[in-house]
Structure formats: C-alpha cells, structure tokens
Write a protein that holds these residues in place. Structure first.
Motif, short mmCIF file in Angstrom:
data_model
loop_
_atom_site.label_atom_id
_atom_site.label_comp_id
_atom_site.label_asym_id
_atom_site.label_seq_id
_atom_site.Cartn_x
_atom_site.Cartn_y
_atom_site.Cartn_z
N GLU A 7 0.84 -1.19 0.00
CA GLU A 7 0.00 0.00 0.00
C GLU A 7 0.87 1.24 0.00
N VAL A 8 0.28 2.36 -0.42
CA VAL A 8 0.97 3.64 -0.36
C VAL A 8 1.40 3.87 1.09
N ILE A 51 6.65 3.75 -0.78
CA ILE A 51 5.77 3.78 -1.94
C ILE A 51 4.89 5.03 -1.86
N GLU A 52 5.04 5.88 -2.86
CA GLU A 52 4.31 7.15 -2.92
C GLU A 52 2.99 6.97 -3.68
N GLU A 53 3.03 6.07 -4.68
CA GLU A 53 1.84 5.84 -5.49
C GLU A 53 1.94 4.47 -6.14
#
Length: 149
Positions: free
Chosen positions: A4-5, A131-133
């Motif tokens: 997940e982001v 994770i940014e996106e």
C-alpha cells in the motif's frame, strides 16, 4: 500481503540488460518509477516503454529514475532496448522473485483459460524508499502523464 501507499518498497537485487546487479537500495535519495510489464516487444508493453522514452527528459527533470521490470531475460531486454532506443534500464526477473515481493505475479484469465502472468503495475517510490503511489490501471500510451500528474 499486498503493498500500500506509505509502505516501504520491498528491497530487491536483480540483473539489468547488461548483467549488472541492480539493487533498489542503490537509488536511496532518488525517486524511482518501477514499472512491471508483461513482455518485451509486445504492443502494449512497447507503447508503454516508448511513452516513457519520449517523456524521459520530463521524468528526469521531475527527479525520477525509471526502471522497467519483466520476467524476460537479459538478452531479450537488450534487444528491446536497442530496437526501441530506450534510455533506461530493464531488469530481468526470470525467477519472479521481485514480482512476488511486489505482488505483481498473479493469476490471469484470457478466453476462459487461467494462467500466471504479470499484472501491469507501476510503483512510484520516494527518496526514502517508501511507496508514494501505485498505478494499477496503467494507460500504456499516456503513462508519463499518470506518473507526473
């Protein structure tokens, strides 16, 4: 476990098209576009790679390193890079270990037949390795716009 982001991106070590070892940790302090794609030299994958190639300067200006990854061999990646004049590295994940770490090796279905394959997915990873996106609905012809929006 699905990513997940906000999660830290799974660390990996694999080889690029030239046999050089590539580690995610090599890019600490940089933003990374890690894009998983099914197969070299297929229409959708070529469209995606060429969109990133044609907008590579804009991605670099925004501070991104681009890495493509598929289960193809180093030799297949070399041919794809040469044919399409790609300015970024492609990672050979023949044992699917990176795909499995990122949850992109999945059961797919075509014409009622089930098989395992790559879920076309892009992970945008920040300078800290988070994770940014996650882009799961990749538009192969407009992928750069999805990343830079």
């Amino acid at each position: 476990m699905s990513l997940e982001v906000g999660n830290y991106a799974p660390q990996f070590e694999s080889k690029d098209q030239n046999g050089n070892v590539i580690k995610l940790s090599d890019f600490k302090g940089k933003k990374v576009v890690l894009y998983f794609y099914p197969k070299d030299n297929t229409p959708g994958c070529t469209a995606q790679a060429c969109n990133l190639r044609d907008n590579y300067e804009a991605l670099q200006k925004a501070g991104y390193v681009v890495l493509g990854i598929s289960t193809d061999s180093e030799k297949s990646h070399q041919k794809f890079i040469e044919k399409q004049e790609l300015p970024f590295s492609l990672i050979a994940d023949e044992d699917k270990s990176v795909h499995e770490a990122y949850g992109t090796w999945v059961e797919k279905s075509m014409y009622g037949r089930k098989y395992m394959g790559t879920a076309r997915t892009t992970f945008v990873i920040d300078e800290e390795g988070k994770i940014e996106e996650i882009i799961e609905k990749v538009n192969t012809k407009e992928h750069t716009n999805q990343i830079l929006k």
